[in-house]
Scaffold this motif. Sequence first.
Motif, PDB file in Angstrom:
ATOM      1  N   GLY A  36       0.676  -1.352   0.010  1.00  0.00           N
ATOM      2  CA  GLY A  36       0.017  -0.042   0.049  1.00  0.00           C
ATOM      3  C   GLY A  36       0.976   1.410   0.005  1.00  0.00           C
ATOM      4  N   LEU A  37       2.112   1.000  -0.805  1.00  0.00           N
ATOM      5  CA  LEU A  37       2.926   2.173  -0.673  1.00  0.00           C
ATOM      6  C   LEU A  37       2.722   3.305  -1.753  1.00  0.00           C
ATOM      7  N   SER A  38       3.034   4.411  -1.640  1.00  0.00           N
ATOM      8  CA  SER A  38       3.104   5.303  -2.849  1.00  0.00           C
ATOM      9  C   SER A  38       4.373   5.058  -3.759  1.00  0.00           C
ATOM     10  N   GLN A  39       4.386   5.537  -4.884  1.00  0.00           N
ATOM     11  CA  GLN A  39       5.520   5.408  -5.611  1.00  0.00           C
ATOM     12  C   GLN A  39       6.958   5.828  -5.086  1.00  0.00           C
ATOM     13  N   GLU A  40       6.635   6.999  -4.455  1.00  0.00           N
ATOM     14  CA  GLU A  40       7.658   7.268  -3.805  1.00  0.00           C
ATOM     15  C   GLU A  40       8.449   6.077  -2.732  1.00  0.00           C
ATOM     16  N   GLN A  41       7.625   5.737  -1.794  1.00  0.00           N
ATOM     17  CA  GLN A  41       7.593   4.919  -0.792  1.00  0.00           C
ATOM     18  C   GLN A  41       8.291   3.554  -1.408  1.00  0.00           C
ATOM     19  N   LEU A  42       7.506   3.283  -2.186  1.00  0.00           N
ATOM     20  CA  LEU A  42       8.000   1.907  -3.099  1.00  0.00           C
ATOM     21  C   LEU A  42       9.248   1.914  -3.612  1.00  0.00           C
ATOM     22  N   SER A  43       9.789   3.117  -4.217  1.00  0.00           N
ATOM     23  CA  SER A  43      11.203   3.274  -4.873  1.00  0.00           C
ATOM     24  C   SER A  43      12.144   3.461  -3.500  1.00  0.00           C
ATOM     25  N   LYS A  44      11.882   4.110  -2.215  1.00  0.00           N
ATOM     26  CA  LYS A  44      12.808   3.939  -1.299  1.00  0.00           C
ATOM     27  C   LYS A  44      12.817   2.583  -0.854  1.00  0.00           C
ATOM     28  N   ALA A  45      11.920   1.839  -0.592  1.00  0.00           N
ATOM     29  CA  ALA A  45      11.755   0.288  -0.243  1.00  0.00           C
ATOM     30  C   ALA A  45      12.602  -0.312  -1.197  1.00  0.00           C
ATOM     31  N   TYR A  46      12.710  -0.258  -2.540  1.00  0.00           N
ATOM     32  CA  TYR A  46      13.119  -1.104  -3.496  1.00  0.00           C
ATOM     33  C   TYR A  46      14.927  -0.743  -3.315  1.00  0.00           C
ATOM     34  N   GLN A  47      14.994   0.542  -2.982  1.00  0.00           N
ATOM     35  CA  GLN A  47      16.577   1.135  -3.071  1.00  0.00           C
ATOM     36  C   GLN A  47      17.188   0.416  -1.784  1.00  0.00           C
ATOM     37  N   TRP A  48      16.617   0.288  -0.582  1.00  0.00           N
ATOM     38  CA  TRP A  48      17.097  -0.279   0.658  1.00  0.00           C
ATOM     39  C   TRP A  48      16.939  -1.715   0.491  1.00  0.00           C
ATOM     40  N   THR A  49      16.131  -2.429   0.071  1.00  0.00           N
ATOM     41  CA  THR A  49      16.169  -3.867  -0.352  1.00  0.00           C
ATOM     42  C   THR A  49      17.506  -4.130  -1.210  1.00  0.00           C
ATOM     43  N   LEU A  50      17.657  -3.590  -2.459  1.00  0.00           N
ATOM     44  CA  LEU A  50      18.806  -3.639  -3.064  1.00  0.00           C
ATOM     45  C   LEU A  50      19.993  -3.395  -2.435  1.00  0.00           C
ATOM     46  N   PHE A  51      20.290  -2.266  -1.948  1.00  0.00           N
ATOM     47  CA  PHE A  51      21.198  -1.952  -0.893  1.00  0.00           C
ATOM     48  C   PHE A  51      21.738  -2.999  -0.025  1.00  0.00           C
ATOM     49  N   ALA A  52      20.492  -3.373   0.639  1.00  0.00           N
ATOM     50  CA  ALA A  52      20.920  -4.524   1.693  1.00  0.00           C
ATOM     51  C   ALA A  52      21.403  -5.762   0.935  1.00  0.00           C
ATOM     52  N   ASN A  53      20.870  -6.276  -0.116  1.00  0.00           N
ATOM     53  CA  ASN A  53      21.245  -7.531  -0.964  1.00  0.00           C
ATOM     54  C   ASN A  53      22.739  -7.261  -1.401  1.00  0.00           C
ATOM     55  N   SER A  54      23.047  -6.035  -1.773  1.00  0.00           N
ATOM     56  CA  SER A  54      24.259  -6.055  -2.531  1.00  0.00           C
ATOM     57  C   SER A  54      25.370  -5.753  -1.592  1.00  0.00           C
ATOM     58  N   THR A  55      25.177  -4.985  -0.532  1.00  0.00           N
ATOM     59  CA  THR A  55      26.168  -4.508   0.153  1.00  0.00           C
ATOM     60  C   THR A  55      26.391  -5.127   1.710  1.00  0.00           C
ATOM     61  N   LEU A  56      25.086  -5.263   2.418  1.00  0.00           N
ATOM     62  CA  LEU A  56      25.236  -5.642   3.692  1.00  0.00           C
ATOM     63  C   LEU A  56      25.460  -7.250   3.867  1.00  0.00           C
ATOM     64  N   VAL A  57      24.806  -8.082   2.796  1.00  0.00           N
ATOM     65  CA  VAL A  57      25.160  -9.388   2.965  1.00  0.00           C
ATOM     66  C   VAL A  57      26.669  -9.669   2.943  1.00  0.00           C
TER      67      VAL A  57
END
Length: 66
Positions: A36-57
């Motif tokens: 139920g996220l706005s497009q801006e919120q969804l973009s931020k969620a994608y950003q942090w998910t991709l960051f976590a998968n590529s950097t934090l792991v």
Amino acid sequence: MQPLPPRRCNLDTSAGELSLFESGAILLHLYAKHGGLSQEQLSKAYQWTLFANSTLVEAFMKSSQA
């Protein structure tokens, strides 16, 4: 050290069952379906998910092998 086989998550969808095995893919699916996220919120969620998968792991894997 051998890599672990992927663990699957079976998700119920209106079209049947969907089987995903990457945590990022599972999160992105859940954001799209239930967020139920706005497009801006969804973009931020994608950003942090991709960051976590590529950097934090990688950082966690190095620290667990030390």
